[in-house]
Design an enzyme around this catalytic site. Structure first.
Site, PDB file in Angstrom:
ATOM      1  CG  HIS A  63      -0.299   0.017   2.532  1.00  0.00           C
ATOM      2  ND1 HIS A  63       0.490  -1.006   3.017  1.00  0.00           N
ATOM      3  CD2 HIS A  63      -0.313   0.965   3.520  1.00  0.00           C
ATOM      4  CE1 HIS A  63       0.923  -0.705   4.218  1.00  0.00           C
ATOM      5  NE2 HIS A  63       0.465   0.488   4.544  1.00  0.00           N
ATOM      6  CG  HIS A  65      -0.186   4.212   4.852  1.00  0.00           C
ATOM      7  ND1 HIS A  65      -0.912   3.458   5.743  1.00  0.00           N
ATOM      8  CD2 HIS A  65      -1.034   5.192   4.416  1.00  0.00           C
ATOM      9  CE1 HIS A  65      -2.138   3.944   5.834  1.00  0.00           C
ATOM     10  NE2 HIS A  65      -2.236   4.988   5.041  1.00  0.00           N
ATOM     11  CG  ASP A  67       4.691   2.651   7.472  1.00  0.00           C
ATOM     12  OD1 ASP A  67       3.829   3.159   6.744  1.00  0.00           O
ATOM     13  OD2 ASP A  67       4.450   1.710   8.252  1.00  0.00           O
ATOM     14  CG  HIS A  68       4.400  -0.225   4.110  1.00  0.00           C
ATOM     15  ND1 HIS A  68       4.479  -1.584   4.326  1.00  0.00           N
ATOM     16  CD2 HIS A  68       3.843   0.292   5.230  1.00  0.00           C
ATOM     17  CE1 HIS A  68       3.985  -1.873   5.507  1.00  0.00           C
ATOM     18  NE2 HIS A  68       3.588  -0.735   6.085  1.00  0.00           N
ATOM     19  CG  HIS A 143      -4.019  -0.544   6.240  1.00  0.00           C
ATOM     20  ND1 HIS A 143      -4.029  -0.623   7.617  1.00  0.00           N
ATOM     21  CD2 HIS A 143      -3.037   0.338   5.927  1.00  0.00           C
ATOM     22  CE1 HIS A 143      -3.090   0.162   8.107  1.00  0.00           C
ATOM     23  NE2 HIS A 143      -2.478   0.761   7.107  1.00  0.00           N
ATOM     24  CG  ASP A 213       0.574  -1.997   7.483  1.00  0.00           C
ATOM     25  OD1 ASP A 213       1.531  -2.685   7.078  1.00  0.00           O
ATOM     26  OD2 ASP A 213       0.736  -0.874   7.970  1.00  0.00           O
ATOM     27  CG  HIS A 271       3.747  -3.325  10.453  1.00  0.00           C
ATOM     28  ND1 HIS A 271       2.815  -2.613  11.171  1.00  0.00           N
ATOM     29  CD2 HIS A 271       4.085  -2.533   9.405  1.00  0.00           C
ATOM     30  CE1 HIS A 271       2.598  -1.447  10.580  1.00  0.00           C
ATOM     31  NE2 HIS A 271       3.355  -1.375   9.509  1.00  0.00           N
TER      32      HIS A 271
END
Length: 304
Positions: A63, A65, A67-68, A143, A213, A271
């Site tokens: 996805h 976001h 942090d990815h 998510h 996530d 995670h």
């Protein structure tokens, strides 16, 4: 057995720490490398892993976001500086092109290789990549934004030749592939030599799923039946179950229940929220439900 390895480059949640980078992994199947997510610092972690940048076949983003994905454009720029010429395919959810194509056009305009973006329908499971050794399928997750996991399934390999029996029956080299495929052998005098005397069983087929996530999704287990190894997010302990639900994440107990229901061979938790000074509470919680559970660590290599 042929190589099937998972390299954990980062397994923390939203906030990278001195102990853990945010999410990224490499799946190495017969020296073909596939990246899962690309958080800030990923290319440095990739260097520390001693894996070859040039062997990277494709990148799969769960996805969009930060942090990815915050490490992606920097790594793509580095590939250009290193002289990569092989096309690189990047798979991700809707808005992948809208967000990254302008950055690619600006920062990688002179790169000697082509970057090809593929947007995924995250609401369905679909085959995204296939070659002679592996199939990669998307897995719908739940998510706050469109999100999917990825399932790597090794293709069956031929049976193993018993060299002693091949030599004993003077079977020509031209027939080896037929024997591997299951054919019996008929001698000159008409005697049938059954295939199970000429070969031994093939290596077991292995599989790996990357699920982060996501909220707890019991239906996920149906897509993962008898999986060899499952990586599932465990952002929170069960005491923070309400927070997990609010933020669309999972607890360690919920991850373990997915592994149990899927009859998984092994569960790897990752995670982790930075609120936990030690993730032992997550490990203990999961092991009460599914005993074959490990904690991910940056730099960890898992051989299937």
């Amino acid at each position: 057995m042929e190589k099937f390895e998972i390299h954990i480059l980062g397994c923390g949640a939203a906030l990278p720490t001195p102990k853990r980078l945010s999410s990224s992994q490499i799946v190495n199947i017969r020296e073909k490398l596939f990246m899962l997510d690309c958080a800030e610092g990923t290319q440095m972690a990739l260097r520390r892993s001693h894996l070859s940048f040039s062997h990277l076949q494709a990148i799969f983003l769960t996805h969009l976001h930060g942090d990815h994905v915050f490490g992606l454009i920097g790594m793509l720029s580095t590939f250009g500086l290193l002289g990569r010429i092989q096309d690189l395919h990047i798979y991700g959810p809707q808005d992948l092109t809208r967000i990254f194509q302008p950055q690619i056009d600006y920062f990688c305009a002179d790169s000697p290789y082509k970057i090809i973006l593929h947007e995924i329908d995250t609401k369905t499971s679909q085959i995204l990549y296939e070659d002679r050794s592996v199939t990669i399928t998307s897995l719908p997750l739940s998510h706050r934004v469109p999100c999917c996991g990825y399932l790597f399934q090794e293709k069956p390999t031929p049976r193993h030749i018993r060299r002693d029996m091949i030599d004993f029956h003077h079977i020509p080299v031209s027939q080896i592939n037929n024997i591997k495929a299951g054919m019996d052998w008929i001698t000159d005098d008409g005697t049938i030599i059954p295939n199970d005397r000429l070969t031994t069983p093939p290596d077991p087929v292995r599989s790996y799923a990357y699920c982060t996530d996501t909220t707890y999704r019991p239906a996920l287990a149906k897509l993962l039946q008898n999986i060899t190894c499952l990586y599932h997010e465990a952002t929170f302990a069960q005491e923070h179950a309400l927070l997990a639900k609010k933020t669309h994440h999972s607890t360690a107990a919920q991850a373990a229940q997915i592994a149990l229901d899927a009859h998984a061979g092994k569960l790897i938790l990752g995670h982790f929220s930075s609120r936990y000074k030690s993730e032992d509470i997550l490990l203990q919680e999961a092991q009460q439900i599914f005993s074959h559970t490990l904690l991910a660590e940056d730099g960890m290599k898992i051989e299937l």
